[in-house]
Design an enzyme around this catalytic site. Structure first.
Site, mmCIF file in Angstrom:
data_model
loop_
_atom_site.group_PDB
_atom_site.id
_atom_site.type_symbol
_atom_site.label_atom_id
_atom_site.label_comp_id
_atom_site.label_asym_id
_atom_site.label_seq_id
_atom_site.Cartn_x
_atom_site.Cartn_y
_atom_site.Cartn_z
ATOM 1 N N ASN A 6 -20.430 -20.282 83.795
ATOM 2 C CA ASN A 6 -18.991 -20.418 84.022
ATOM 3 C C ASN A 6 -18.630 -20.943 85.395
ATOM 4 O OD1 ASN A 6 -17.987 -19.740 81.477
ATOM 5 N ND2 ASN A 6 -18.329 -17.573 81.857
ATOM 6 N N HIS A 36 -25.132 -12.148 79.583
ATOM 7 C CA HIS A 36 -24.024 -13.004 79.164
ATOM 8 C C HIS A 36 -24.448 -13.836 77.958
ATOM 9 C CE1 HIS A 36 -21.267 -16.663 80.118
ATOM 10 N NE2 HIS A 36 -20.753 -15.895 79.170
ATOM 11 N N GLU A 41 -27.646 -15.577 79.345
ATOM 12 C CA GLU A 41 -27.723 -15.689 80.804
ATOM 13 C C GLU A 41 -27.904 -14.275 81.365
ATOM 14 O OE1 GLU A 41 -25.178 -18.028 84.244
ATOM 15 O OE2 GLU A 41 -24.107 -17.125 82.575
ATOM 16 N N SER A 53 -18.800 -12.451 81.880
ATOM 17 C CA SER A 53 -19.104 -13.856 82.138
ATOM 18 C C SER A 53 -18.759 -14.272 83.568
ATOM 19 C CB SER A 53 -18.327 -14.741 81.145
ATOM 20 O OG SER A 53 -16.951 -14.398 81.138
#
Length: 379
Positions: free
Chosen positions: A286, A236, A248, A215
């Site tokens: 993130n 991700h 992702e 991540s």
């Protein structure tokens, strides 16, 4: 074809018959990034614009020129495939390394929706047993909700098998049969590299895609020590994987087009939407989410409000389904800290400095829901 025609819509309409629309769209998708093919198409359509009102003469010319253009498109498509990297086989067997909450969720969507044979790999027998229990529990809930029958469950569970990472004989027998592997171990670059090394030592084919569920860690950095780094990509998944619709996708500096194409096809087969991100610290999700959580921890640390009030304010005041501290507990405070450390180190900006209270909780072993204590007590 608006990206090619550049406003010459009359010529395009005259040129493409209904039975040719499908062919043109699909072949142009494969060649739009080939300059020679694009220029050929543009020149051809300019030529058509001269003749599209000339009746029988145009009809005969159109047939001849369409065949010529088709050959150019086919050759350009072949050239693209030749420069894009190793051709990848169809995905039939998927490996998932790391059978925690994320890895087990990935196994579920792969076996249930993509109908793939899945091999779950983990270094800890206890993790494998928990994963088996989680799969059975998930399947039982699906049956109770009317989403699966008993026959569906039997077929679903039959598509998933498990293997201990330390069993070298079994690894050498099974890993070479995998077409695609998703690594889903803890957010630590050394741990991930150890898994990559183990897979390669066990004979993972160079044609197999090696995806990481990281991540925040650089895909390019993870791929640097992999044989044929062009096959490494970021996938991700969001937690909980069976529920959250997004993956992702992160392409490293050396990730090739065939790896990306295979990954997007897998996302589709898993019934997931995808977004794409450049290979930058934290990627998209993130880079935005973790500073938000970190700031909520600072607010708690500084006594601006209680954990309940912070979460209630964000949940009821901004419409998010879960407050930031509850979400942090659900993600895992150790994971949150690891990501903030990556952002702080790699971007070098003090705004990414992890909150001292977050560090303290992790050092105390209060990691959130999985340890039954985080910002809230789950005992």
């Amino acid at each position: 074809m608006p990206h090619v025609v550049r406003g010459n819509r009359h010529a395009a309409a005259c040129f493409i018959q209904p039975n040719q629309v499908w062919y043109a769209r699909n072949t142009l998708r494969q060649t739009v990034d080939v300059p020679l093919a694009t220029r050929s198409i543009e020149r051809f359509l300019d030529f058509v614009s001269i003749f599209h009102r000339t009746g029988p003469l145009f009809l005969s010319l159109r047939a001849v020129l369409f065949r010529s253009l088709s050959r150019k498109i086919a050759m350009a498509g072949l050239a693209r495939r030749c420069v894009s990297g190793t051709a990848l086989p169809a995905i039939k067997r998927l490996g998932v390394v790391g059978c925690g909450q994320m890895g087990t969720g990935i196994a579920i969507v792969a076996a249930r929706h993509a109908q793939l044979e899945v091999l779950g790999i983990d270094g800890f027998p206890a993790s494998l047993e928990r994963a088996k229990g989680f799969l059975q529990g998930w399947a039982d809930k699906e049956v109770s909700k009317g989403r699966m029958t008993d026959a569906d469950v039997k077929a679903f569970l039959g598509r998933i098998r498990f293997l201990e990472l330390g069993d070298s004989a079994a690894m050498k027998a099974e890993v070479p049969t995998l077409d695609f592997v998703v690594e889903a171990v803890s957010e630590n670059i050394d741990t991930k590299r150890t898994c990559f090394d183990a897979l390669q030592a066990a004979g993972l084919p160079e044609s197999s895609v090696l995806a990481t569920n990281t991540s925040s860690i650089s895909i390019t950095k993870l791929a640097a020590k992999v044989t044929r780094p062009e096959r490494v990509i970021g996938m991700h998944f969001m937690n909980p994987v069976p529920v959250m619709p997004l993956v992702e996708v992160i392409r490293g500096l050396r990730t090739d087009a065939s790896t990306l194409d295979a990954t997007l096809e897998l996302c589709k087969a898993m019934k997931k939407e995808h977004s794409t991100s450049e290979d930058r610290p934290g990627f998209l999700a993130n880079r935005i989410l973790m500073p938000y959580i970190n700031e909520a921890v600072f607010a708690l640390q500084d006594g601006v409000g209680t954990a309940t009030d912070i979460d209630k304010t964000m949940k009821l005041g901004t419409g998010v389904p879960m407050g930031p501290l509850t979400l942090a507990d659900f993600i895992g405070l150790d994971t949150c800290l690891s990501i903030m450390q990556v952002l702080h180190r790699d971007l070098g900006d003090s705004k990414y400095r992890p909150a001292p209270l977050l560090v303290n909780y992790v050092e105390a072993g209060w990691l959130g829901k999985k340890t039954k204590r985080g910002f809230y007590d789950y005992s």
